[in-house]
Design an enzyme around this catalytic site. Structure first.
Site, mmCIF file in Angstrom:
data_model
loop_
_atom_site.group_PDB
_atom_site.id
_atom_site.type_symbol
_atom_site.label_atom_id
_atom_site.label_comp_id
_atom_site.label_asym_id
_atom_site.label_seq_id
_atom_site.Cartn_x
_atom_site.Cartn_y
_atom_site.Cartn_z
ATOM 1 N N LYS A 117 -14.024 4.963 5.854
ATOM 2 C CA LYS A 117 -14.431 5.875 4.789
ATOM 3 C C LYS A 117 -15.939 5.818 4.584
ATOM 4 O O LYS A 117 -16.593 6.821 4.279
ATOM 5 C CB LYS A 117 -13.698 5.485 3.506
ATOM 6 C CG LYS A 117 -14.047 6.308 2.279
ATOM 7 C CD LYS A 117 -13.056 5.995 1.170
ATOM 8 C CE LYS A 117 -13.528 6.541 -0.159
ATOM 9 N NZ LYS A 117 -14.476 5.639 -0.833
ATOM 10 N N HIS A 166 0.844 -1.184 0.000
ATOM 11 C CA HIS A 166 0.000 0.000 0.000
ATOM 12 C C HIS A 166 0.886 1.243 0.000
ATOM 13 O O HIS A 166 1.851 1.323 0.758
ATOM 14 C CB HIS A 166 -0.916 0.017 1.225
ATOM 15 C CG HIS A 166 -2.023 -0.980 1.145
ATOM 16 N ND1 HIS A 166 -1.789 -2.327 1.078
ATOM 17 C CD2 HIS A 166 -3.372 -0.839 1.101
ATOM 18 C CE1 HIS A 166 -2.959 -2.975 1.015
ATOM 19 N NE2 HIS A 166 -3.923 -2.101 1.022
#
Length: 923
Positions: A582, A143
């Site tokens: 999120k 990531h």
């Protein structure tokens, strides 16, 4: 003066005399002074104009673009040096505590956990049972959250080692001066190397980045973790003999994570697997070579046991060069045995190169063969009466091979359900001879019937599938590669298949079918057992809520149950922290994750198939980041029973594993915390608090409603893109994959990393606190004094609630609304700007008020003085850089002259890097 002349400016003639202090005790002041003065010297040598910047005496906004870039770089370097001081200081404090109070006084150690276990009456059989089942696997991912280049990591490690050496009192002044000179040289090299990736990084570079940590620390330190546990067991259970297995290994996604990353192909994964294999084999070779130098035992001094002589005779005969090996070391039977192993390993390394060279003579088919050879050597020494040599010199090599095998890591393959479903639809069309558009809906009964029918049909001949797209052929090629590498490289070279965006049982069964097409079943007809674990990843809040029902149905399917039984007896489930945050905000995400794990644990118990969790955490609070021990402690009781897996991403990897002492501590901390959770879970289950759960549910719903109102504001996307460096983050080149999965330009398709990264850069950081103040206020308004008393009781007694509030307060301390307001001026639409900023401003004030009201603190994060001190030391610089970044964004976006735009871009990217380094996290 030209840029080249400025860069090469000579050191001033007058330099203040500096007598470096001796580093003693546990205070960081001396080390900080040494590093600061070394950086000042480097600055004077190359850019004397920036000394005032380092001393906090200059306004960087008044600098030329070139000097501004240098100023941002030098501030970033100083933040990195401060982190080295803090890491070194933490290590010295732990050692000081161990020396003065004993190892059991150091929290996070096996000794601490076992001392408590003995005091609580935990008997040896419980420890034996725990050791049989426990498996811990941190998993390195690619990531894009690491802003440090590998070459910079190497130099930072050298500085750390120099600083550690300077602690020792044995050096003469001449020797200390040499160490200080080397330390300055490394800082100077960082200065001249540059912080930024000039080109988009590749998957191959990411693989090199991951292997760097094994070469520097992990190959040597994971065995040390096992020895630490053995020593603690011997101390606290002295009458017992424990077999400590290779329970601590690493997983990895680097080179296997193709979810939204078009650059990870089956060829790239093949190259990655072979590189990983060679990395461990070469380390084994080095250790075997060392053994050869050590074991110079002649039969004249020590008669060779008959059993070992037979083993040696067999190895010499198989080598094809037995006479030469004997002639080289006559009478040195242990060294001859080692030479046979070394030659066989050399042949194995050559066979596993991208362009293999097949050497004459035998090679190791798998790591188990090498392990058996080392066991034979070990036993030969024991039978000769050299147990100490066997245990202290040979066994560590065996342990290393047992842990890392011919793979270094277990490489997971990750793909999303959209891609696998498209492949299956094309397979259906090829089999049926019909257009893809006519395929049944993937959630329909007809689709399920087709899947189960295909899974039950014997398949003894590979099926020819015509008309597949390149994407689908690539998916099938990846599964075929797994079958190939498990046979040719190592049975543990590939870990699991992680299915992102799992929505239903059909999604998972579809992967079982693709695995069948790739011949990944143990039985030739392909109907009994799939050898590749299929791990569903539940990411959004809705997916987490659906997970228990999905897994209940899945675990009722005989094929799945048979496969799981063969794979180890438990079914792994991955839960995502980033996307759920999120999706629903910080509080709701944490509570939904907690609930999902509790319910899934019950599902596994009812089905007779334990569920093990794989935690998809990031480094920042908004992506699940939290102190290791407390994060494990706050998991639902009973949810950790067999395997514990967690992702380590980007800056977390370099923080934990760059240096050996820190790496050993971090690994022991993880393992000891998992052991502690398992041992304490039974007691905690009996203390369930329904009133706490009811309150958490109410708070979660209220906070999510407020958070949803913000992210669904019609102007939020425009605000976010303008009032943050969201689009500019892609220019930073810290990851190989795109910021969006499918190339769309919507908030829903934006990956969680840039979502969090950009909110942190603009100092709003709404991802770590928004909605919680309103939730607390609403709860107290509705329930009155009893409600407030309940929240305060939860703060004292509920581990998940306490962890949430603690991390929220740390985040609030990093928020700066005066700076955030400056970022908001980049939004052209005044109405959108004013509305959204007002919402954030009001919620921030309310969250601070409510947090203090519940915790009883006098100031935000008052319980964490070390955190506050560390942050306050950095904030003056971070704040100055943040304000300058606003102007850089304005200038970069408006600039039409290409040369000036490039000048602005370089400074802008350095500002992003500097802020990330200052906070210690990116996304």
């Amino acid at each position: 003066m030209s840029p080249q002349a400025q860069f090469a400016a000579p050191m001033p003639d007058t330099i203040e005399p500096f007598a470096p202090p001796v580093i003693t005790g546990t205070a960081p002041d001396a080390a900080t002074e040494i590093l600061f003065h070394a950086l000042i010297e480097v600055c004077r040598r190359h850019q004397p104009e920036l000394e005032s910047v380092l001393r906090g005496e200059a306004d960087i906004s008044q600098l030329t673009p070139e000097l501004l870039g240098r100023a941002l770089q030098v501030q970033g370097i100083w933040f990195r040096l401060l982190s080295i001081v803090e890491e070194n200081t933490a290590m010295r404090r732990r050692r000081h505590a161990e020396r003065t109070q004993g190892r059991d006084a150091v929290r996070g150690t096996f000794s601490h956990v076992l001392a408590e276990a003995v005091a609580a009456g935990v008997k040896a059989p419980e420890i034996h049972e725990l050791l049989k089942s426990i498996r811990i696997r941190p998993t390195l991912t690619a990531h894009p959250t690491e802003a440090k280049r590998v070459t910079v990591l190497e130099k930072l490690r050298r500085i750390y080692l120099d600083l550690r050496e300077l602690e020792l009192p044995r050096w003469t002044e001449r020797e200390r001066a040499a160490l200080l000179a080397d330390l300055r040289d490394q800082i100077e090299l960082i200065w001249m190397t540059g912080e930024l990736q000039l080109e988009k990084t590749t998957v191959e570079r990411e693989v090199s980045w991951g292997l760097h940590f094994f070469d520097e620390a992990l190959f040597e330190m994971i065995p040390e973790v096992l020895y630490s546990l053995e020593a603690s067991l011997a101390e606290y259970y002295p009458d017992e003999s424990f077999e400590v297995p290779a329970f601590f290994q690493f997983g990895c996604w680097i080179g296997g994570d193709r979810d939204g990353n078009p650059f990870v192909t089956s060829d790239v994964t093949r190259t990655t697997l072979k590189r990983n294999g060679r990395a461990s084999m070469r380390r084994f070779r080095a250790r075997l070579n060392d053994l050869g130098k050590l074991l110079s035992i002649t039969e004249r001094a020590l008669p060779t046991p008959i059993a070992f002589r037979k083993e040696l005779t067999a190895r010499l005969a198989a080598s094809g060069d037995g006479e030469a090996i004997q002639a080289r070391n006559p009478g040195e039977h242990f060294r001859q045995f080692q030479t046979c192993m070394l030659r066989k390993l050399d042949a194995t390394i050559e066979r596993n190169k991208e362009e293999p060279v097949v050497l004459p003579g035998p090679f190791y088919v798998d790591a188990d063969e090498l392990i058996n050879d080392i066991k034979a050597l070990e036993q030969g020494l024991i039978d000769s009466g050299c147990r100490s040599l066997a245990v202290n010199q040979v066994r560590p090599v065996r342990r290393m091979v047992e842990i890392f095998r011919f793979s270094t890591v277990n490489l997971d393959i990750r793909e999303n359900s959209t891609r696998t479903t498209n492949t299956l639809r094309e397979i259906w069309a090829s089999i049926q001879g019909r257009p893809v558009e006519e395929a049944p809906d993937v959630e329909s009964t007809e689709w399920r019937t087709w899947l189960t029918s295909e899974l039950s049909k014997p398949r003894t001949v590979k099926r020819s599938l015509d008309g597949l797209s390149d994407a689908s052929r690539e998916t099938l090629a990846t599964f075929a590669l797994v079958a190939e590498m498990k046979t040719e490289l190592d049975r543990e070279a590939v870990g699991s298949f992680i299915l992102s965006m799992t929505r239903s049982v059909n999604d998972i069964l579809g992967v079982y079918l693709i695995a069948k097409e790739a011949r990944l079943y143990l039985d030739s007809p392909g109907v009994e057992i799939c050898q590749l674990p299929i791990v569903p990843l539940f990411e959004t809040i809705e997916d987490l809520r659906a997970a228990p029902a999905i897994m209940k149905e899945l675990l009722s399917i005989p094929l799945v149950r048979r496969s799981v039984r063969w794979q180890g007896g438990f079914h792994e489930v991955m839960v995502g922290y980033s996307d759920s945050n999120k999706d629903g905000g910080y509080f709701a995400s944490n509570w939904e994750l907690y609930k999902a794990q509790s319910k899934l644990t019950e599902v596994g118990q009812q089905a007779g198939v334990p569920i093990a969790f794989f935690h998809g955490r990031g480094g920042s609070v908004s992506r699940g980041g939290a102190p290791t021990a407390r994060a494990i402690e706050a998991q639902p009781p009973g949810s950790i029973s067999r395997q514990y897996r967690v992702t380590d991403q980007g800056e977390v990897v370099s923080f934990k594993y760059s240096n050996r002492g820190t790496a050993a501590y971090q690994m022991e901390l993880t393992a000891a915390s998992v052991m502690e959770h398992i041992l304490k879970s039974k007691l905690e289950k009996n203390g369930s608090r329904p009133e706490f759960d009811d309150a958490m549910e109410a708070l979660s719903g209220a906070s999510r409603a407020v958070y949803t109102k913000l992210i669904q504001h019609p102007g939020l996307v425009e605000y976010f893109q303008n009032a943050s460096p969201l689009d500019e983050l892609a220019l930073l080149n810290i990851g190989s994959r795109p910021a969006r999965r499918f190339g769309a330009r919507s908030l829903s398709d934006l990956r969680a990393i840039p979502w969090v990264f950009a909110w942190a850069q603009n100092r709003h950081i709404v991802t770590g606190w928004y909605g919680i103040g309103s939730a607390f206020k609403n709860f107290i308004d509705v329930r009155g004094q009893d409600g407030e008393a309940l929240l305060k009781r939860m703060f004292e007694q509920s581990k998940p609630f306490r962890l949430i509030l603690d991390e929220v307060e740390k985040t609030l301390r990093m928020v700066d609304l005066s700076i955030a307001r400056e970022y908001s001026t980049l939004v052209p639409d005044q109405q959108i700007r004013d509305e959204i900023f007002r919402m954030i401003e009001e919620e921030y004030a309310l969250t601070c008020e409510m947090a203090l009201r519940v915790s009883g603190g006098g100031e935000i994060a008052f319980r964490y003085p070390a955190f506050r001190e560390r942050l306050e030391e950095r904030l003056p610089v971070i704040n100055q850089v943040s304000r300058e970044q606003v102007e850089l964004l304005r200038r970069f976006r408006a600039e039409t002259d290409e040369f000036k735009r490039e000048e602005s871009k370089s400074a802008l990217l350095l500002s992003i890097n500097c802020i990330a380094v200052g906070f210690g996290a990116t996304g």
